[in-house]
Design a protein around this motif. Structure first.
Motif, PDB file in Angstrom:
ATOM      1  N   UNK A  70       0.819  -1.217   0.000  1.00 14.90           N
ATOM      2  CA  UNK A  70       0.000   0.000   0.000  1.00 14.90           C
ATOM      3  C   UNK A  70       0.851   1.266   0.000  1.00 14.90           C
ATOM      4  N   UNK A  71       2.036   1.197   0.586  1.00 14.87           N
ATOM      5  CA  UNK A  71       2.881   2.377   0.679  1.00 14.87           C
ATOM      6  C   UNK A  71       3.417   2.871  -0.654  1.00 14.87           C
ATOM      7  N   UNK A  72       3.247   2.086  -1.706  1.00 13.55           N
ATOM      8  CA  UNK A  72       3.720   2.521  -3.022  1.00 13.55           C
ATOM      9  C   UNK A  72       2.712   3.406  -3.733  1.00 13.55           C
ATOM     10  N   UNK A  73       1.565   3.597  -3.132  1.00 20.27           N
ATOM     11  CA  UNK A  73       0.528   4.510  -3.629  1.00 20.27           C
ATOM     12  C   UNK A  73       0.061   4.114  -5.026  1.00 20.27           C
ATOM     13  N   UNK A  74      -0.656   5.009  -5.667  1.00 16.84           N
ATOM     14  CA  UNK A  74      -1.129   4.780  -7.035  1.00 16.84           C
ATOM     15  C   UNK A  74      -0.506   5.758  -8.025  1.00 16.84           C
ATOM     16  N   UNK A  75       0.572   6.370  -7.589  1.00 22.08           N
ATOM     17  CA  UNK A  75       1.227   7.356  -8.468  1.00 22.08           C
ATOM     18  C   UNK A  75       1.785   6.695  -9.719  1.00 22.08           C
ATOM     19  N   UNK A  76       2.340   5.484  -9.542  1.00 28.02           N
ATOM     20  CA  UNK A  76       2.924   4.763 -10.664  1.00 28.02           C
ATOM     21  C   UNK A  76       2.117   3.493 -10.928  1.00 28.02           C
ATOM     22  N   UNK A  77       1.777   3.188 -12.162  1.00 26.51           N
ATOM     23  CA  UNK A  77       1.052   1.943 -12.461  1.00 26.51           C
ATOM     24  C   UNK A  77       1.897   0.717 -12.121  1.00 26.51           C
ATOM     25  N   UNK A  78       1.219  -0.398 -11.880  1.00 21.80           N
ATOM     26  CA  UNK A  78       1.921  -1.655 -11.695  1.00 21.80           C
ATOM     27  C   UNK A  78       1.753  -2.298 -10.347  1.00 21.80           C
ATOM     28  N   UNK A  79       1.433  -1.514  -9.320  1.00 19.47           N
ATOM     29  CA  UNK A  79       1.313  -2.069  -7.974  1.00 19.47           C
ATOM     30  C   UNK A  79      -0.070  -2.673  -7.757  1.00 19.47           C
ATOM     31  N   UNK A  80      -0.095  -3.924  -7.328  1.00 19.81           N
ATOM     32  CA  UNK A  80      -1.343  -4.608  -6.961  1.00 19.81           C
ATOM     33  C   UNK A  80      -1.165  -5.061  -5.517  1.00 19.81           C
ATOM     34  N   UNK A  81      -1.783  -4.332  -4.593  1.00 17.06           N
ATOM     35  CA  UNK A  81      -1.487  -4.503  -3.176  1.00 17.06           C
ATOM     36  C   UNK A  81      -2.623  -5.167  -2.412  1.00 17.06           C
ATOM     37  N   UNK A  82      -2.234  -5.969  -1.428  1.00 23.06           N
ATOM     38  CA  UNK A  82      -3.156  -6.477  -0.427  1.00 23.06           C
ATOM     39  C   UNK A  82      -3.003  -5.624   0.830  1.00 23.06           C
ATOM     40  N   UNK A  83      -4.110  -5.442   1.568  1.00 24.62           N
ATOM     41  CA  UNK A  83      -3.956  -4.706   2.818  1.00 24.62           C
ATOM     42  C   UNK A  83      -3.350  -5.621   3.876  1.00 24.62           C
ATOM     43  N   UNK A  84      -2.834  -5.076   4.978  1.00 27.63           N
ATOM     44  CA  UNK A  84      -2.119  -5.913   5.950  1.00 27.63           C
ATOM     45  C   UNK A  84      -2.991  -6.971   6.609  1.00 27.63           C
ATOM     46  N   UNK A  85      -4.271  -6.677   6.813  1.00 27.65           N
ATOM     47  CA  UNK A  85      -5.153  -7.663   7.442  1.00 27.65           C
ATOM     48  C   UNK A  85      -5.364  -8.845   6.504  1.00 27.65           C
ATOM     49  N   UNK A  86      -5.621  -8.557   5.236  1.00 28.09           N
ATOM     50  CA  UNK A  86      -5.821  -9.630   4.265  1.00 28.09           C
ATOM     51  C   UNK A  86      -4.546 -10.442   4.083  1.00 28.09           C
ATOM     52  N   UNK A  87      -3.396  -9.767   4.049  1.00 27.49           N
ATOM     53  CA  UNK A  87      -2.123 -10.477   3.930  1.00 27.49           C
ATOM     54  C   UNK A  87      -1.933 -11.433   5.097  1.00 27.49           C
ATOM     55  N   UNK A  88      -2.218 -10.946   6.287  1.00 25.42           N
ATOM     56  CA  UNK A  88      -2.110 -11.790   7.484  1.00 25.42           C
ATOM     57  C   UNK A  88      -3.033 -13.003   7.381  1.00 25.42           C
ATOM     58  N   UNK A  89      -4.287 -12.749   7.028  1.00 24.71           N
ATOM     59  CA  UNK A  89      -5.272 -13.834   6.956  1.00 24.71           C
ATOM     60  C   UNK A  89      -4.909 -14.845   5.879  1.00 24.71           C
ATOM     61  N   UNK A  90      -4.426 -14.360   4.742  1.00 28.61           N
ATOM     62  CA  UNK A  90      -4.076 -15.253   3.638  1.00 28.61           C
ATOM     63  C   UNK A  90      -2.916 -16.177   4.018  1.00 28.61           C
ATOM     64  N   UNK A  91      -1.879 -15.610   4.596  1.00 30.71           N
ATOM     65  CA  UNK A  91      -0.717 -16.427   4.963  1.00 30.71           C
ATOM     66  C   UNK A  91      -1.065 -17.376   6.106  1.00 30.71           C
ATOM     67  N   UNK A  92      -1.894 -16.918   7.033  1.00 30.60           N
ATOM     68  CA  UNK A  92      -2.328 -17.814   8.112  1.00 30.60           C
ATOM     69  C   UNK A  92      -3.136 -18.981   7.544  1.00 30.60           C
ATOM     70  N   UNK A  93      -3.972 -18.714   6.550  1.00 32.04           N
ATOM     71  CA  UNK A  93      -4.762 -19.784   5.925  1.00 32.04           C
ATOM     72  C   UNK A  93      -3.860 -20.771   5.190  1.00 32.04           C
ATOM     73  N   UNK A  94      -2.838 -20.268   4.519  1.00 32.44           N
ATOM     74  CA  UNK A  94      -1.882 -21.158   3.854  1.00 32.44           C
ATOM     75  C   UNK A  94      -1.162 -22.016   4.898  1.00 32.44           C
ATOM     76  N   UNK A  95      -0.788 -21.400   6.001  1.00 28.59           N
ATOM     77  CA  UNK A  95      -0.146 -22.145   7.074  1.00 28.59           C
ATOM     78  C   UNK A  95      -1.047 -23.222   7.654  1.00 28.59           C
ATOM     79  N   UNK A  96      -2.343 -22.927   7.754  1.00 27.62           N
ATOM     80  CA  UNK A  96      -3.300 -23.922   8.250  1.00 27.62           C
ATOM     81  C   UNK A  96      -3.350 -25.129   7.316  1.00 27.62           C
ATOM     82  N   UNK A  97      -3.391 -24.861   6.023  1.00 26.42           N
ATOM     83  CA  UNK A  97      -3.403 -25.953   5.054  1.00 26.42           C
ATOM     84  C   UNK A  97      -2.135 -26.770   5.094  1.00 26.42           C
ATOM     85  N   UNK A  98      -1.001 -26.080   5.249  1.00 25.48           N
ATOM     86  CA  UNK A  98       0.277 -26.791   5.344  1.00 25.48           C
ATOM     87  C   UNK A  98       0.310 -27.672   6.590  1.00 25.48           C
ATOM     88  N   UNK A  99      -0.205 -27.150   7.693  1.00 25.52           N
ATOM     89  CA  UNK A  99      -0.240 -27.925   8.932  1.00 25.52           C
ATOM     90  C   UNK A  99      -1.106 -29.169   8.761  1.00 25.52           C
TER      91      UNK A  99
END
Length: 261
Positions: A70-99
């Motif tokens: 998110x800190x890269x803003x939208x000034x330059x094209x190309x950034x596709x960002x997840x917010x920190x909560x979604x990033x946390x939830x996504x990686x935790x879900x991947x970890x659950x599947x791995x477990x």
């Protein structure tokens, strides 16, 4: 040793051979100045972890190509960002599947600086849910002192700098535009600041550092160090055990004087 290429009948044996360890590479898709492709972070995470998986035999989960940018803003094209909560939830879900698939030692290898906080949060969630799961968060730019020094040599708040440009020349030349390196330099303007400003308020072109200094030889040496140091860390982690063997669900006891010593 690619998780995605193994069958469900093969993975249990794969994991048993390496103390139930697995590697999760995490990157980002974001602008990297006028001279590097937007996939730089996840391409680095993927290449580094593939090399480490091959050398150590530890299975590598599919690379996560999006992160908290998110800190890269939208000034330059190309950034596709997840917010920190979604990033946390996504990686935790991947970890659950791995477990659930048998992983008990998870190495999260992060190649994007501002993923660090959400990934640490995911680590906390997984560790609290599963007393038998050990999770390590490894940031690629600070794998060791020599790797850190190379990344920070031209800027404290580096991005798309000498180190990253050199790495892409070495491992993913299709992402590099060497003819633009000389004009891409932009100084670090963050020294002494109180606030964590977004990149559009600290950089003119999305770069912090001096890509004009980048060379193929630097990238080859740096990537070699990164592979060597990540493999050493993984091998150490595969044999590591907790300092104490009891779990959090067991009742606490008052240690004796001998136990304290």
């Amino acid at each position: 040793m690619q998780w995605a290429e193994r069958t469900w009948t093969e993975l249990p044996g794969d994991l048993q051979a390496v103390s139930a360890a697995a590697i999760l590479p995490v990157g980002a898709t974001e602008q990297h100045g006028p001279h590097l492709g937007c996939g730089m972070d996840f391409v680095l995470a993927d290449a580094l972890c593939r090399a480490a998986a091959k050398a150590t035999g530890v299975p590598m989960l599919p690379t996560l190509p999006y992160g908290c940018s998110l800190g890269h803003s939208r000034r330059w094209p190309g950034t596709i960002a997840l917010d920190p909560i979604l990033t946390t939830q996504l990686v935790a879900a991947i970890g659950e599947g791995a477990y659930a698939s048998g992983v008990r030692r998870l190495f999260i290898v992060n190649a994007h600086v501002t993923n660090a906080a959400p990934l640490r949060s995911a680590l906390e969630i997984l560790r609290a849910r599963h007393d038998g799961l050990m999770v390590a968060l490894v940031n690629t730019a600070t794998l060791s002192e020599r790797v850190r020094e190379a990344h920070f040599a031209d800027a404290a708040d580096w991005h798309a700098n000498d180190a990253e440009s050199s790495l892409m020349l070495a491992i993913a030349p299709d992402l590099a535009r060497p003819d633009r390196f000389a004009d891409a330099d932009d100084p670090d303007r963050t020294e002494g600041l109180v606030f964590a400003h977004p990149v559009n308020r600290t950089s003119l072109n999305g770069v912090t550092g001096r890509p004009s200094l980048a060379t193929l030889e630097k990238g080859q040496h740096l990537f070699g160090w990164m592979v060597e140091d990540l493999c050493a860390l993984i091998r150490k982690g595969v044999t590591e055990t907790p300092p104490l063997s009891h779990g959090f669900d067991e009742p606490a006891t008052i240690p004796t004087a001998r136990e304290k010593s």
